[in-house]
Design a protein around this motif. Sequence first.
Motif, PDB file in Angstrom:
ATOM      1  N   ILE A  47       8.853 -24.240  62.921  1.00  0.00           N
ATOM      2  CA  ILE A  47       8.414 -23.853  61.852  1.00  0.00           C
ATOM      3  C   ILE A  47       6.771 -23.925  62.159  1.00  0.00           C
ATOM      4  N   GLU A  48       6.620 -23.213  61.349  1.00  0.00           N
ATOM      5  CA  GLU A  48       5.265 -22.477  61.462  1.00  0.00           C
ATOM      6  C   GLU A  48       4.891 -23.181  60.214  1.00  0.00           C
ATOM      7  N   VAL A  49       3.772 -23.689  59.947  1.00  0.00           N
ATOM      8  CA  VAL A  49       2.952 -24.287  58.956  1.00  0.00           C
ATOM      9  C   VAL A  49       1.314 -24.145  58.873  1.00  0.00           C
ATOM     10  N   ILE A  50       1.129 -23.233  57.565  1.00  0.00           N
ATOM     11  CA  ILE A  50      -0.621 -22.902  57.649  1.00  0.00           C
ATOM     12  C   ILE A  50      -1.304 -24.855  56.782  1.00  0.00           C
ATOM     13  N   VAL A  51      -2.298 -24.564  57.243  1.00  0.00           N
ATOM     14  CA  VAL A  51      -3.124 -26.015  56.852  1.00  0.00           C
ATOM     15  C   VAL A  51      -4.511 -25.641  55.988  1.00  0.00           C
ATOM     16  N   SER A  83       4.303 -25.681  63.987  1.00  0.00           N
ATOM     17  CA  SER A  83       2.957 -25.961  64.891  1.00  0.00           C
ATOM     18  C   SER A  83       2.553 -25.656  63.547  1.00  0.00           C
ATOM     19  N   TYR A  84       1.021 -25.495  64.062  1.00  0.00           N
ATOM     20  CA  TYR A  84      -0.470 -25.860  62.897  1.00  0.00           C
ATOM     21  C   TYR A  84      -1.242 -24.689  62.779  1.00  0.00           C
ATOM     22  N   THR A  85      -1.663 -23.697  61.848  1.00  0.00           N
ATOM     23  CA  THR A  85      -2.712 -22.862  61.876  1.00  0.00           C
ATOM     24  C   THR A  85      -3.422 -23.263  60.786  1.00  0.00           C
ATOM     25  N   LEU A  86      -4.510 -23.494  61.441  1.00  0.00           N
ATOM     26  CA  LEU A  86      -5.780 -23.799  60.169  1.00  0.00           C
ATOM     27  C   LEU A  86      -6.079 -22.531  59.521  1.00  0.00           C
ATOM     28  N   ALA A  87      -6.045 -22.033  57.771  1.00  0.00           N
ATOM     29  CA  ALA A  87      -6.797 -20.786  57.869  1.00  0.00           C
ATOM     30  C   ALA A  87      -7.201 -21.492  56.357  1.00  0.00           C
ATOM     31  N   ASP A  88      -8.087 -20.773  56.142  1.00  0.00           N
ATOM     32  CA  ASP A  88      -8.807 -20.730  55.244  1.00  0.00           C
ATOM     33  C   ASP A  88      -8.730 -20.116  53.976  1.00  0.00           C
ATOM     34  N   ASN A  89      -8.466 -18.539  54.032  1.00  0.00           N
ATOM     35  CA  ASN A  89      -7.823 -18.048  53.009  1.00  0.00           C
ATOM     36  C   ASN A  89      -6.340 -17.487  52.556  1.00  0.00           C
TER      37      ASN A  89
END
Length: 94
Positions: A47-51, A83-89
């Motif tokens: 599972i890919e999560v954007i935070v 897995s986590y991706t840090l993405a502001d927009n």
Amino acid sequence: MQSTEEIDKELFKLLNSIVKEVFKNNTAKVQSFEFTTDSEGDPVIRIEVIVKRTFKPQKANALTYATREKLFELGNNSFPLFSYTLADNSLSAQ
């Protein structure tokens, strides 16, 4: 009988609801998920999560636990791997 696409949409909604529950003060969303197997052949769900911002490790543990419990309730014994991706927009369109 539901189609695979309908089941995937329902699971996507369920995963997002779990993520939103765990990350109350940190906007997060599921980007994708995939059922597969690990190196030993055991079933997993990736599972890919954007935070929106960094978070404490306890959140990751809580998310794994909550997701594992919900999958088990649905009769699925796949272990959730995040897995986590840090993405502001990427979250502004919600």
